[in-house]
Design an enzyme around this catalytic site. Sequence first.
Site, PDB file in Angstrom:
ATOM      1  N   SER A 381       0.839  -1.200   0.000  1.00 41.36           N
ATOM      2  CA  SER A 381       0.000   0.000   0.000  1.00 41.36           C
ATOM      3  C   SER A 381       0.876   1.253   0.000  1.00 41.36           C
ATOM      4  O   SER A 381       1.652   1.455  -0.932  1.00 41.36           O
ATOM      5  CB  SER A 381      -0.963  -0.050   1.189  1.00 41.36           C
ATOM      6  OG  SER A 381      -2.004   0.877   1.051  1.00 41.36           O
ATOM      7  N   ASP A 497      -9.386  -5.435  -5.076  1.00 41.95           N
ATOM      8  CA  ASP A 497      -8.933  -4.376  -4.176  1.00 41.95           C
ATOM      9  C   ASP A 497      -9.817  -3.143  -4.373  1.00 41.95           C
ATOM     10  O   ASP A 497      -9.973  -2.660  -5.495  1.00 41.95           O
ATOM     11  CB  ASP A 497      -7.471  -4.035  -4.490  1.00 41.95           C
ATOM     12  CG  ASP A 497      -6.818  -3.156  -3.440  1.00 41.95           C
ATOM     13  OD1 ASP A 497      -7.533  -2.420  -2.738  1.00 41.95           O
ATOM     14  OD2 ASP A 497      -5.578  -3.196  -3.337  1.00 41.95           O
ATOM     15  N   HIS A 529      -7.270  -6.003  -0.886  1.00 44.94           N
ATOM     16  CA  HIS A 529      -6.108  -5.128  -0.656  1.00 44.94           C
ATOM     17  C   HIS A 529      -4.996  -5.830   0.116  1.00 44.94           C
ATOM     18  O   HIS A 529      -3.838  -5.446   0.033  1.00 44.94           O
ATOM     19  CB  HIS A 529      -6.574  -3.880   0.103  1.00 44.94           C
ATOM     20  CG  HIS A 529      -5.557  -2.793   0.188  1.00 44.94           C
ATOM     21  ND1 HIS A 529      -5.009  -2.176  -0.920  1.00 44.94           N
ATOM     22  CD2 HIS A 529      -4.977  -2.189   1.279  1.00 44.94           C
ATOM     23  CE1 HIS A 529      -4.147  -1.247  -0.531  1.00 44.94           C
ATOM     24  NE2 HIS A 529      -4.111  -1.238   0.793  1.00 44.94           N
TER      25      HIS A 529
END
Length: 554
Positions: A381, A497, A529
């Site tokens: 991320s 995601d 995610h």
Amino acid sequence: MKKTALLATAAALILSSMPLSASAAETAAYKLSIDNRTISFPDAQPYKLGSDVMLPLRQTAQALGLKVEYLPASKEAALYGPAGTAIVKSGSNQARLADGSPIEFGADAAVKSNRMFVPLSFFERALGLRTAVQEDTATAAIFTPEQTEAVVRAIVERLVAGEYQQLSDLYFDDTMKQSVPVEALKAGWEQTTATSGELTGTQVNQATSETPDQQQFVVQLSFAKAKAILSLNLNADNQVSGLWLKPIAEQAETPASLIEEEVIVGEGTKYPLPGTLTLPKGASGPLPAVVLVHGSGPNDRDETVGLAKPFRDLAWGLAEQGIAVLRYDKRTYVHGQSLTPDMLASFTVKDETIDDAVAAAKLLKADSRIDASKVYVVGHSLGGMLAPRIDADGGDFAGLAILAGSPRTLWEIIADQNAALIAAMDDGDPAKAANEALVAAEFEKALALAGLTDEEAKAQTVFGIPAYYFKEMDSRGADQIAAKLTKPVLVLQGEADVQVYADKDYVQWQEALKNNDKASFKLYPGLNHFFAKSADGKVEAQVVQDIADWINRP
């Protein structure tokens, strides 16, 4: 004696016999509120003096249930409670505690119309009570510990009942209302508790607070199938200024084939970070190694989200393939409470992530069991977004694995995430249009970031985050740095995601890395995610295998 609030024990004594005659200049009439209940004073009205509000000592103490006594010999007034004593004298801005230690408050205590008046700050600093001056209603407010805990319990009750709009309206301060829309609050709570079962109990604990105008509480939530921690910050008006929900995942035993060692990343620096080095048991020869770099927020070393622990899954899975893995608690997780508002206004990703990731890489390279030429970064991320910059700023990795990262600006992604939440709202909800307008306004502010000076950026926010954080990050864009990479890069993305997107972020990585013949990409159908099939699921074994194969390639 600990400087905490004095508790109620007896009726207050009248101080009208005090032979004092000084007076204070009244500048404005004020009201007093104790635990949101207005207190009436028939003959001794509070008044504003400078930046403080002067309160009649006897009547205020009586309303708080404290015993007050006039000491003729010293012309002082003493307040008594089970927690101790505070003694104050007209003409002084110091109180004396039971152990003799002095403590200063704001304006001097004074006598007006034969009544002793003390400033509101006396009740905060000498007695440890929470106070606030509410200028819009000309009210001096005092909150007792019992009332503050009742507010915390009411917040929990609203969450459990699903009364998200009422919770926001009644208890969130303006910044929280802006940065945590009702739909985001709903999504966060329901995602976290979806697999936890019925709430069976709560325990409220007050944490150590840096300042009296910010109280911190930790609520332990026990559900039928799991436990969670709700952390709350309350401002001086008992409004929520910060909220974090962290489920407590069940602890699992380290696989027998692995060993784990406790380490310190940045040992000897201002911000040392506890970490774990995972190694295959009995491995010989220098090992390839990985530094795991977290996503947004104050993450622990396992990057615990809900019941998932993706960094633990990656560490164990990669170590079982002969790869050493270093994971550590993030700086904002360990030291977040020490960051003052002024520090946060100039806080950057360099402070939050980059310096510590570089220190972690150096720690690995200095270990004789590690092959210093085969240390990789695996960023998830935000950590994936920053991986190219971490490499350029001293990480000097053998390769970069970017998991659910993005080459776009962070504020663009936040705008997209907010837009998705708003789109899910009922069209008949009047808050939908208001939230759309709010996001649009914040987006316009973000577009103007580049034209701001550093000082201007430090004085404002975008999407509830200090604007300088975004401005500094934009100056070293991930796409610009990534385009210059010639070393191996692995970009992985879950097709399901909903935080970064396959049709935007994944595609833009392919464009940014189009000239790097050592870049490879993989998109996983059905993975979220965290590269799992559900919010509380483990990282899929194929993802671990793909990273291991990439590192161990000939």
